[in-house]
Scaffold this motif. Structure first.
Motif, mmCIF file in Angstrom:
data_model
loop_
_atom_site.group_PDB
_atom_site.id
_atom_site.type_symbol
_atom_site.label_atom_id
_atom_site.label_comp_id
_atom_site.label_asym_id
_atom_site.label_seq_id
_atom_site.Cartn_x
_atom_site.Cartn_y
_atom_site.Cartn_z
ATOM 1 N N LEU A 75 0.844 -1.194 0.000
ATOM 2 C CA LEU A 75 0.000 0.000 0.000
ATOM 3 C C LEU A 75 0.880 1.244 0.000
ATOM 4 C CD1 LEU A 75 -1.625 0.915 3.404
ATOM 5 C CD2 LEU A 75 0.158 -0.784 3.274
ATOM 6 N N ASP A 105 -5.684 4.308 -0.350
ATOM 7 C CA ASP A 105 -6.944 4.913 0.077
ATOM 8 C C ASP A 105 -7.422 5.900 -0.978
ATOM 9 O OD1 ASP A 105 -7.436 4.087 3.038
ATOM 10 O OD2 ASP A 105 -5.291 4.519 2.914
ATOM 11 N N TYR A 149 -9.143 1.212 -0.536
ATOM 12 C CA TYR A 149 -9.694 0.982 0.800
ATOM 13 C C TYR A 149 -10.956 1.817 0.976
ATOM 14 C CZ TYR A 149 -5.133 -1.110 1.174
ATOM 15 O OH TYR A 149 -4.022 -1.878 0.934
ATOM 16 N N ARG A 163 -13.914 11.050 11.517
ATOM 17 C CA ARG A 163 -14.095 10.166 10.364
ATOM 18 C C ARG A 163 -15.549 10.114 9.906
ATOM 19 N NH1 ARG A 163 -9.658 5.437 10.153
ATOM 20 N NH2 ARG A 163 -10.035 5.874 7.948
ATOM 21 N N LYS A 201 -15.039 -1.135 4.764
ATOM 22 C CA LYS A 201 -14.421 -0.901 6.066
ATOM 23 C C LYS A 201 -15.320 0.000 6.901
ATOM 24 C CE LYS A 201 -11.520 3.073 4.833
ATOM 25 N NZ LYS A 201 -10.223 3.537 4.356
ATOM 26 N N HIS A 202 -15.134 0.077 8.209
ATOM 27 C CA HIS A 202 -14.211 -0.735 8.999
ATOM 28 C C HIS A 202 -15.103 -1.668 9.773
ATOM 29 C CE1 HIS A 202 -12.329 3.268 8.390
ATOM 30 N NE2 HIS A 202 -11.204 2.616 8.266
ATOM 31 N N MET A 245 -12.127 -4.774 5.528
ATOM 32 C CA MET A 245 -11.088 -4.389 6.499
ATOM 33 C C MET A 245 -11.698 -4.378 7.905
ATOM 34 S SD MET A 245 -8.921 -0.813 6.708
ATOM 35 C CE MET A 245 -8.361 -0.897 5.009
ATOM 36 N N PHE A 248 -10.471 -0.847 14.221
ATOM 37 C CA PHE A 248 -9.494 -0.728 15.309
ATOM 38 C C PHE A 248 -10.100 -1.037 16.689
ATOM 39 C CE2 PHE A 248 -7.253 2.650 12.575
ATOM 40 C CZ PHE A 248 -6.133 1.859 12.340
ATOM 41 N N ASP A 280 -6.832 -3.567 9.762
ATOM 42 C CA ASP A 280 -6.469 -2.168 9.550
ATOM 43 C C ASP A 280 -4.987 -2.012 9.925
ATOM 44 O OD1 ASP A 280 -6.476 0.485 8.932
ATOM 45 O OD2 ASP A 280 -8.248 0.987 10.109
ATOM 46 N N TYR A 281 -4.467 -0.828 9.707
ATOM 47 C CA TYR A 281 -3.038 -0.529 9.817
ATOM 48 C C TYR A 281 -2.466 -0.951 11.188
ATOM 49 C CZ TYR A 281 0.971 2.144 8.073
ATOM 50 O OH TYR A 281 2.188 2.517 7.576
ATOM 51 N N MET A 311 -2.158 -6.191 7.738
ATOM 52 C CA MET A 311 -1.645 -4.914 7.222
ATOM 53 C C MET A 311 -0.663 -4.322 8.240
ATOM 54 S SD MET A 311 -3.524 -1.236 6.503
ATOM 55 C CE MET A 311 -4.848 -1.708 5.443
ATOM 56 N N TRP A 421 -8.149 12.875 3.176
ATOM 57 C CA TRP A 421 -8.071 11.653 2.374
ATOM 58 C C TRP A 421 -7.971 11.910 0.883
ATOM 59 C CZ3 TRP A 421 -6.237 7.550 4.314
ATOM 60 C CH2 TRP A 421 -6.596 7.092 5.598
ATOM 61 N N GLU A 510 -9.230 10.962 9.655
ATOM 62 C CA GLU A 510 -8.667 10.085 10.687
ATOM 63 C C GLU A 510 -7.893 10.881 11.739
ATOM 64 O OE1 GLU A 510 -6.438 6.737 9.293
ATOM 65 O OE2 GLU A 510 -5.877 6.139 11.321
HETATM 66 C C1 BGC Z 1 -7.164 3.687 8.372
HETATM 67 C C2 BGC Z 1 -7.801 2.957 7.214
HETATM 68 C C3 BGC Z 1 -6.900 3.018 6.009
HETATM 69 C C4 BGC Z 1 -5.553 2.445 6.384
HETATM 70 C C5 BGC Z 1 -4.580 2.390 5.223
HETATM 71 C C6 BGC Z 1 -5.740 3.278 8.603
HETATM 72 O O1 BGC Z 1 -5.112 4.110 9.521
HETATM 73 O O2 BGC Z 1 -7.941 3.477 9.525
HETATM 74 O O3 BGC Z 1 -9.055 3.506 6.931
HETATM 75 O O4 BGC Z 1 -7.479 2.357 4.931
HETATM 76 O O5 BGC Z 1 -4.987 3.226 7.411
HETATM 77 O O6 BGC Z 1 -4.132 3.638 4.873
#
Ligand code: BGC
Length: 755
Positions: A75, A105, A149, A163, A201-202, A245, A248, A280-281, A311, A421, A510
């Motif tokens: 990614l 994203d 994503y 968000r 997601k999520h 996805m 958190f 998720d990340y 991820m 984003w 975010e």
């Molecule tokens: C976000 C996701 C995003 C991912 C990859 C995360 O911090 O919550 O929505 O797709 O990062 O960038």
């Protein structure tokens, strides 16, 4: 005959899908048979690769992992040439040549930036939203991206959560329609280069983080999950989304990433999801911080629960091989996860042509990126997202004449139009700010005077929010006294004042939660000073969330929420401000009077002590506040236009459990305009308490002036029933209120009995 032909077409399509699936099974099965355990685990590993440079991919850690077959997807790597360089490593240097999935994203456009998703939902224009996703997919897939994503479909009830800008607001039904449209727009039928893999997601409940603070915990009854939060996820699964996805947060005390009930029972078994699940990340790593033991346990629990791809934790890479040797996980579980990832690559056509997304010449690519046609679609959709909240004395539309003072911290910014984003975006001088657009729009007709007037906020740190690592610039800091004087000077000269303010473009998204949803004091002070001049004032509120608008509603004559409208927002705002288009947006998230009302949403439960008619007084021992009434400043579904509509008396027809509500709507005003006729229900008595209103249908119609149309909305058991806490759908006979109207606070109601 027509019916017969479509039945034959359906049969042929089903047969061909079966044949395709059989081919895929055979291909993937054969490939799996050749893979070592380490290569299979490699397919489950997703890492960022933003630092990879053309030609030197092999030198980096990422290039090395790819060559060893220990990385299945990347990614944050952008640019078709860099992506091609890495894909060449995967195909040419790894033992089995399995191509990479390349994710990013792409949330509301790639180069052509569309309005933020929350704004898009306010258009209630499902085909236009689908078209926007198709364009985003066309653009990013011409530049190497095969996986986005998106859609983010988390129902969000609390505007403090930044968000909220990424989703469709507070309604599960509308959220479901948007979710499915986005999946269709991105994925199409997977037959063309521009059909990319979507990622729902999520999963799940991320929009319910406590106190609207990002990454916070969630605790919710299953009843509420099934009825209020799950429907958009389910709709995306039904639309065929290829990946999911995890979120958190915790769901029922377990991390969503290692929650077998959520991922196996609900997602796969009950909803039939057949794609792959990605974390998720760094979620697996975060599980340790939450308090779930060490990386190895968390990795194994995630895999066992149904997570297929890791991820950014490298936890699968670190532990799965050893765990198989120790008998802690079965190799067949890894085969299963790997199969799903390979199937996604197969569906995308990557085994046929691994370079299908990264092989265009620059010249060919230019025909897909930021094209006039894409920009026009973005401008049209942006204009549909603006919500006219107040228009006292019909100040709007403005006339294209005289002197217009454009004032405010969002009046001359380009980055500041986009919202959060936008990983990729055109150069900031490739599209106009509102000021530039307005001057161009009114050339030769009206003069536009300009002053910034104030800073976005009194807090310098907040103004810089989100820009720490990015070369984006929104609004420069100014000396408050001088800026105010300058604004008052030009305002005094003008016939009308347009104020462009609200939030900064990165105050939402975010990690950008807010504890105070009011307009910053410096902006209120400027607006008050301008208003004191006694001239017509229009406020354009830029925001990534509902802002608390008690003050604005009380003090300003004309108010339009323009969200963050994307690269074409400048001209789109002019289209609506000057009346070439009539506003047609309707709120999909309630706008509060005060921050303390959050979470605020129209589809709440009644409580045992509701305040049914508010007379301005606090009611002892009833469910209310001292300072404000319970209702929003502007309700869900609300939005004005430059015309007015008259509703006839609604009728309700019943045939067994099928109900049709109808109403004649007349455009009584002097111009053509769009109305969104909304249908709500309330289950009056049920074994579980049901919300006071639930949207169950709507029709977005264009009515010419003087025109009348009769709108009929049909409801079946599907819309009238609900889920129990085990997720079983049921319909309970009895009384229902059926409502039709222009917004959630303005409906006609008929009570019916259904056996
Ligand atoms: C976000 C996701 C995003 C991912 C990859 C995360 O911090 O919550 O929505 O797709 O990062 O960038």
């Amino acid at each position: 005959m027509k019916k017969f032909c479509s039945a034959v077409a359906l049969l042929l399509a089903t047969l061909s899908a079966f044949a395709d699936d059989a081919k895929m099974d055979k291909f993937v099965g054969t490939l799996l048979g050749k893979m070592t355990l380490s290569e299979k685990i490699g397919q489950l590993n997703l890492q960022p690769a933003g630092e990879v440079q053309t030609g030197s991919a092999m030198d980096t850690q990422v290039g090395g992992l790819v060559a060893e077959g220990r990385l299945g997807a990347v990614l944050n790597l952008t640019g078709k040439d860099r992506i091609r360089a890495l894909q060449e490593v995967a195909v040419g240097k790894s033992r089995l040549g399995i191509p990479l999935l390349v994710g990013l994203d792409v949330i509301h456009g790639y180069k052509t930036i569309f309005p933020i998703p929350l704004a898009q939902s306010c258009s209630w224009d499902i085909p236009a939203i689908e078209a926007a996703a198709r364009i985003a997919a066309d653009e990013c897939s011409s530049d190497g991206i095969s996986w986005t994503y998106s859609p983010m479909v988390d129902v969000a009830l609390d505007a403090r959560w930044g968000r909220i800008m990424e989703g469709s607001g507070e309604d599960p039904y509308l959220g479901g329609l948007v979710a499915a449209a986005l999946v269709r727009g991105y994925q199409g039928d997977f037959r063309h280069r521009q059909n990319i893999l979507a990622c729902l997601k999520h999963f799940a409940l991320y929009g319910a983080v406590e106190a609207g603070r990002d990454y916070n915990t969630v605790d919710m009854s299953r009843l509420r999950m099934f009825n209020q939060f799950f429907p958009p996820y389910k709709a995306a699964v039904e639309a065929g989304v290829g990946s999911v996805m995890t979120s958190f947060n915790l769901v029922d005390g377990l991390h969503a990433t290692a929650n077998p009930w959520l991922l196996r029972d609900v997602l796969r078994q009950s909803w039939g999801f057949g794609g792959f699940v990605v974390t998720d990340y760094a979620s697996i790593n975060e599980m340790e911080t939450w308090g779930f033991g060490g990386q190895k346990d968390n990795a194994l629990n995630a895999l066992r629960a149904g997570t297929d791809m890791d991820m950014c934790s490298q936890a699968f890479l670190n532990h799965l091989e050893e765990a198989v040797r120790q008998g802690l996980v079965a190799e067949k579980d890894i085969d299963e996860a790997c199969r799903r990832v390979l199937e996604a690559k197969y569906r995308l056509g990557l085994f046929k042509d691994p370079y299908r997304h990264c092989s265009m010449s620059d010249k060919e690519q230019a025909r897909h990126l930021f094209t006039p046609a894409h920009r026009q679609e973005a401008r049209d959709l942006a204009a549909e997202t603006f919500v006219l909240l107040k228009n006292e004395g019909n100040i709007l539309p403005l006339r294209k004449q005289g002197k217009i003072a454009l004032i405010g911290p969002n009046s001359d910014t380009t980055d500041g139009l986009l919202g959060s984003w936008c990983v990729e975006r055109p150069a900031r001088d490739a599209y106009p700010s509102l000021l530039q657009a307005m001057r161009e729009y009114l050339k030769g007709k009206a003069e536009v005077l300009h002053a910034q007037g104030c800073n976005l906020s009194d807090d310098e740190r907040q103004d810089a929010a989100g820009f720490a690592n990015a070369p984006y610039r929104t609004t420069p800091r100014v000396n408050p006294k001088q800026a105010l004087q300058e604004a008052l000077r030009i305002a005094a000269e003008a016939d009308v004042i347009v104020y462009a303010g609200g939030e900064g473009a990165e105050w939402s998204g975010e990690s950008h939660s807010r504890a105070d949803l009011e307009l910053p004091a410096c902006q209120k002070a400027l607006l008050s000073a301008i208003k004191a001049l006694g001239k017509p004032v229009v406020m354009l509120n830029f925001s990534g969330r509902p802002t608390a608008m008690g003050w604005e509603k009380e003090n300003l004559p004309a108010l339009m929420n323009v969200w963050f409208g994307g690269t074409e927002a400048g001209f789109a705002i002019c289209d609506v401000l000057f009346g070439d288009k009539a506003p047609s947006g309707r709120l999909t998230a309630s706008i509060p009077q005060a921050t303390g009302q959050e979470p605020l949403y129209y589809n709440h439960l009644n409580t045992g002590r509701p305040v049914s008619a508010y007379d301005g007084n606090f009611r002892q021992y009833q469910s209310n506040y001292f300072e404000v009434s319970n209702g929003p400043a502007f309700p869900f579904g609300y939005g004005l236009t430059y015309s007015s509509f008259k509703y006839g008396e609604m009728t309700v027809k019943q045939e067994g459990r099928n109900v049709t509500a109808s109403v004649a709507v007349t455009n009584e005003g002097s111009r053509d305009a769009v109305e969104v006729v909304q249908c709500y229900i309330h289950d009056v008595a049920c074994r579980y308490a049901r919300p006071v209103k639930e949207l169950k249908g709507f029709e977005r119609i264009m009515l010419r002036r003087g025109e009348t149309k009769t709108i009929s909305i049909s409801l079946t058991e599907q819309e009238l029933g609900s889920y129990d806490s085990e997720g079983r759908f049921f319909f309970e006979p009895g009384e229902f209120d059926i409502m039709l109207g222009a917004n959630s606070s303005n409906v006609q109601t008929k009570r019916i009995n259904i056996d």
